[in-house]
Design an enzyme around this catalytic site. Structure first.
Site, mmCIF file in Angstrom:
data_model
loop_
_atom_site.group_PDB
_atom_site.id
_atom_site.type_symbol
_atom_site.label_atom_id
_atom_site.label_comp_id
_atom_site.label_asym_id
_atom_site.label_seq_id
_atom_site.Cartn_x
_atom_site.Cartn_y
_atom_site.Cartn_z
ATOM 1 N N LYS A 162 0.791 0.021 -17.195
ATOM 2 C CA LYS A 162 -0.681 0.070 -17.192
ATOM 3 C C LYS A 162 -1.195 1.274 -16.401
ATOM 4 O O LYS A 162 -2.116 1.955 -16.835
ATOM 5 C CB LYS A 162 -1.265 -1.217 -16.592
ATOM 6 C CG LYS A 162 -1.204 -2.421 -17.513
ATOM 7 C CD LYS A 162 -1.947 -3.617 -16.965
ATOM 8 C CE LYS A 162 -1.470 -4.025 -15.592
ATOM 9 N NZ LYS A 162 -0.051 -4.415 -15.528
ATOM 10 N N TRP A 167 3.645 9.404 -21.496
ATOM 11 C CA TRP A 167 4.759 9.476 -20.531
ATOM 12 C C TRP A 167 5.577 10.757 -20.769
ATOM 13 O O TRP A 167 5.952 11.442 -19.832
ATOM 14 C CB TRP A 167 5.644 8.227 -20.669
ATOM 15 C CG TRP A 167 6.789 8.215 -19.689
ATOM 16 C CD1 TRP A 167 6.748 7.868 -18.371
ATOM 17 C CD2 TRP A 167 8.158 8.581 -19.962
ATOM 18 N NE1 TRP A 167 7.996 7.999 -17.807
ATOM 19 C CE2 TRP A 167 8.878 8.431 -18.752
ATOM 20 C CE3 TRP A 167 8.833 9.015 -21.101
ATOM 21 C CZ2 TRP A 167 10.250 8.704 -18.656
ATOM 22 C CZ3 TRP A 167 10.198 9.287 -21.009
ATOM 23 C CH2 TRP A 167 10.896 9.127 -19.783
ATOM 24 N N THR A 171 0.351 4.056 -15.895
ATOM 25 C CA THR A 171 0.689 5.256 -16.675
ATOM 26 C C THR A 171 -0.320 5.448 -17.804
ATOM 27 O O THR A 171 -0.786 6.567 -18.054
ATOM 28 C CB THR A 171 2.118 5.105 -17.241
ATOM 29 O OG1 THR A 171 2.958 4.634 -16.200
ATOM 30 C CG2 THR A 171 2.669 6.411 -17.743
ATOM 31 N N ARG A 207 -5.393 1.150 -7.645
ATOM 32 C CA ARG A 207 -5.135 0.474 -6.371
ATOM 33 C C ARG A 207 -4.148 1.290 -5.539
ATOM 34 O O ARG A 207 -3.304 1.994 -6.089
ATOM 35 C CB ARG A 207 -4.522 -0.916 -6.635
ATOM 36 C CG ARG A 207 -5.514 -1.898 -7.202
ATOM 37 C CD ARG A 207 -4.866 -3.226 -7.524
ATOM 38 N NE ARG A 207 -3.891 -3.103 -8.603
ATOM 39 C CZ ARG A 207 -3.028 -4.045 -8.935
ATOM 40 N NH1 ARG A 207 -2.990 -5.182 -8.268
ATOM 41 N NH2 ARG A 207 -2.190 -3.867 -9.929
ATOM 42 N N PHE A 247 8.379 3.904 -25.958
ATOM 43 C CA PHE A 247 9.619 4.310 -25.273
ATOM 44 C C PHE A 247 10.510 5.020 -26.287
ATOM 45 O O PHE A 247 10.408 4.760 -27.487
ATOM 46 C CB PHE A 247 10.348 3.072 -24.730
ATOM 47 C CG PHE A 247 9.687 2.471 -23.518
ATOM 48 C CD1 PHE A 247 10.340 2.446 -22.287
ATOM 49 C CD2 PHE A 247 8.410 1.924 -23.581
ATOM 50 C CE1 PHE A 247 9.731 1.896 -21.160
ATOM 51 C CE2 PHE A 247 7.795 1.378 -22.467
ATOM 52 C CZ PHE A 247 8.462 1.363 -21.251
ATOM 53 N N PHE A 281 -0.991 -6.902 -13.586
ATOM 54 C CA PHE A 281 -0.219 -7.826 -14.421
ATOM 55 C C PHE A 281 -0.885 -8.082 -15.778
ATOM 56 O O PHE A 281 -1.583 -7.221 -16.289
ATOM 57 C CB PHE A 281 0.081 -9.133 -13.665
ATOM 58 C CG PHE A 281 0.945 -8.921 -12.452
ATOM 59 C CD1 PHE A 281 2.122 -8.181 -12.539
ATOM 60 C CD2 PHE A 281 0.590 -9.416 -11.213
ATOM 61 C CE1 PHE A 281 2.924 -7.950 -11.421
ATOM 62 C CE2 PHE A 281 1.383 -9.187 -10.089
ATOM 63 C CZ PHE A 281 2.548 -8.465 -10.203
ATOM 64 N N LYS A 318 10.601 -2.596 -7.676
ATOM 65 C CA LYS A 318 9.597 -2.070 -8.616
ATOM 66 C C LYS A 318 9.320 -0.579 -8.411
ATOM 67 O O LYS A 318 9.046 0.151 -9.354
ATOM 68 C CB LYS A 318 8.308 -2.873 -8.468
ATOM 69 C CG LYS A 318 7.347 -2.694 -9.624
ATOM 70 C CD LYS A 318 6.323 -3.815 -9.675
ATOM 71 C CE LYS A 318 5.497 -3.746 -10.936
ATOM 72 N NZ LYS A 318 4.208 -3.130 -10.806
ATOM 73 N N ALA A 355 -2.193 -9.019 -7.988
ATOM 74 C CA ALA A 355 -2.932 -9.825 -8.971
ATOM 75 C C ALA A 355 -2.387 -11.246 -9.091
ATOM 76 O O ALA A 355 -3.075 -12.122 -9.587
ATOM 77 C CB ALA A 355 -2.895 -9.147 -10.330
#
Length: 624
Positions: free
Chosen positions: A102, A504, A104, A126, A475, A387, A137, A356
């Site tokens: 999200k 990306w 990205t 954030r 991807f 999320f 992560k 979240a």
């Protein structure tokens, strides 16, 4: 004449300024290097240059180093008559533990809007917690050629906001324990002499003490005139230690602090109790920072924070402890959003970082409000909710939009083929382990079966009456047939549009189609509405979220949860919105149930309240 000319010039300087933004050139490499290599290969603009390009005045920024600056809230007053831009929320489907991109997408979208379509745009993100950053992560600056730079500045201390929250939170925790100790070991008279000391022969109440006296119904201003009974009422908070809900915090994954015992030194006179550390971003002060609209509002919210009950069952607040001013002064710089930039030199605000799953999961109202003024009427502000849409987006609408009064124009729903295959019955995805072959080879059946989760999240968005654009984050292992299938199903399921994105690997250029779809969708009429009325009883509001959003058959409150609901209702907190603390890995409370679970009863194990932030938070199942 000079006076008139000077005044005209001053008035001119205060007006909204058109942007004069010089975007940075990107030359994407193939194969795509690591995030940190990409970040370090780009030379960011000096932050004062960026600030000038987007119409900020020199006295509206406070520079931290070369690439970060705090933006002062005075700008809101200067541009109060300037119309707001369009407001876009990026949400997602139920993610794998790896996250679906999200942040990205948010950054790819603003790079496309501003660097490629020449439309003013701002990303509002954030601030990442050091917990996930040093955990599995990793950082939260986006990735590949859609990043905030410099990424290590963004991911580590930034401008110290989380440290300020930690300091304020732990000051309050210390004040609670110290107050209990002093009340246990001193007479009323000794406490009174400490709380209202004689200074240079004069004794006087402070403003915060006078406010406490008024709340107690004692309308006196001279400390010498209080009766013994009034002195007793004034000095004793009578906190019941078993009801303390205010925990200490640290911004590190330190599992051995999850349960601790405090007060073991001899000086604490045997006052030992069990306590715990939470992660810093779970502090109510973080939620307040994210939802506040001004310094005065923040101070009021900090004062309203309920930290425990007294022995009669009445709430005890930070204001009762007399620390509101101290907390506000520790937070005076944290309230200003931090300005940074993307890889293509477009502006970003980084401000506040509640999770979240256990908090409301959105960046600050203030950053959004300032950005909406700066982009101008035709510009876009893109913010992100943590999320899946069932968690972050629901809280964005029901909690953040109520606090800000802002109405979103479009929701961008991020999906990946990888997550859809997991929802379609693919093997477990584990962070740190290589993906199984189902995820790296074409499998149209798994994708089709997993689209049920995407359809459900589109339906959840439609409950709020906002148009939705699906962004498929592509991807390199996704096949063209899989990509086409997802876009086709999304459009059939009510999405305004569905677009594959390659930001990306290609930067903003790879998200131009998404930017065009968002611009079109923003011209649609939005018929935004909240999911529930605040006047409904607490249990009814929880039931509406459980049934309409998660798809539960019903809810079941534990005896603890029910008694907390009764207590909060009695104390007058029944008309606050609901912030569900729930796993992010499933629509249900069981992380292993993927796709769209049905027929389940949602267990509410406990219910707590963040009165300063302004919400009630039920704990669902075993969420910690």
């Amino acid at each position: 004449q000079n006076m008139v000319k000077n005044t005209e010039r001053w008035i001119q300087s205060q007006q909204y300024r058109k942007w004069d933004l010089r975007c940075l050139k990107l030359q994407p490499l193939s194969p795509v290097p690591s995030d940190i290599e990409i970040s370090r290969a780009q030379s960011p603009k000096a932050v004062d240059v960026l600030a000038k390009e987007i119409g900020l005045l020199t006295d509206e920024i406070e520079i931290y180093g070369q690439t970060k600056a705090k933006v002062r809230l005075s700008l809101l007053e200067r541009l109060k008559d300037q119309p707001d831009g369009k407001y876009v929320l990026v949400a997602g489907i139920t993610p794998t533990p790896l996250g679906e991109g999200k942040s990205t997408v948010t950054i790819g979208l603003v790079q496309a809007l501003t660097a490629h379509l020449n439309i003013n745009s701002f990303a509002c993100l954030r601030q990442p917690s050091q917990g996930p950053t040093f955990g599995v992560k990793g950082g939260a600056a986006g990735g590949g050629y859609a990043q905030v730079i410099p990424m290590e500045e963004f991911n580590l201390h930034l401008t110290g906001d989380i440290h300020a929250i930690t300091a304020a939170n732990n000051l309050l925790a210390a004040a609670i324990d110290a107050r209990i100790l002093h009340e246990n070991t001193q007479s009323d008279k000794a406490l009174y002499n400490r709380l209202v000391p004689v200074i240079n022969g004069v004794r006087g109440f402070s403003a915060i003490q006078l406010a406490r006296l008024r709340r107690l119904g004692i309308n006196k201003t001279d400390p010498g005139t209080l009766t013994e009974e009034e002195i007793g009422k004034f000095v004793r908070l009578d906190i019941d230690p078993s009801t303390i809900t205010w925990q200490r915090v640290v911004d590190t994954n330190d599992r051995f602090l999850r349960k601790i015992t405090v007060g073991q030194a001899n000086t604490e006179k045997g006052f030992v109790r069990q306590a715990q550390f939470d992660i810093a971003v779970a502090s109510e002060i973080m939620a307040i920072l994210a939802l506040t609209t001004s310094l005065q509002d923040m101070k009021e919210r900090l004062g309203k924070m309920v930290v425990a009950n007294d022995k009669k069952g009445e709430p005890v607040t930070a204001e009762d402890l007399g620390v509101t001013g101290a907390l506000a002064v520790l937070m005076k710089d944290a309230i200003k959003p931090t300005l940074m930039q993307t890889l293509e030199g477009t502006p970003v605000f980084v401000h506040a970082g509640p999770f979240a799953n256990i908090a409301h999961g959105n960046s600050s109202v203030l950053a959004d409000k300032i950005a909406l003024k700066l982009v101008g009427e035709k510009g876009f502000v893109v913010t992100e909710a943590g999320f899946g849409a069932d968690i972050g987006m629901e809280k964005f609408f029901n909690i953040k939009c109520r606090a800000s009064g802002l109405v979103p124009s479009v929701v961008v729903l991020v999906a990946t083929v990888r997550a859809l295959k997991m929802h379609g019955g693919g093997p477990n995805v584990t962070a740190g382990a290589p993906l199984k072959k189902e995820y790296t080879e074409e499998n149209l059946q798994l994708v089709a079966d997993g689209c049920c989760n995407l359809q459900k999240q589109i339906q959840i968005t439609q409950l709020f009456g906002v148009p939705v654009v699906v962004a498929l984050n592509v991807f390199k292992t996704d096949s063209p047939a899989e990509v086409d299938l997802v876009c086709k199903i999304a459009k059939q399921s009510g999405a305004f549009d569905a677009v594959p994105c390659n930001h990306w690997s290609a930067g903003g250029r790879g998200a131009v189609k998404l930017a065009q779809a968002v611009e079109k969708a923003a011209n649609q009429k939005s018929s935004f509405k909240y999911l529930y009325s605040l006047e409904l009883p607490i249990v009814e509001k929880i039931r509406i979220v459980a049934q309409k959003v998660y798809g539960a058959q019903d809810i079941e409150l534990s005896p603890t949860a029910q008694s907390q609901v009764d207590c909060y209702t009695r104390q007058g907190f029944g008309n606050l919105p609901i912030c569900m603390a729930k796993t992010h890995l499933s629509l249900s409370h069981q992380p292993e149930r993927k796709g769209v679970p049905t027929g389940f009863i949602l267990p509410i194990s406990d219910v707590r309240a963040s009165i300063g932030a302004g919400f009630i938070y039920p704990l669902v199942g075993t969420v910690s």
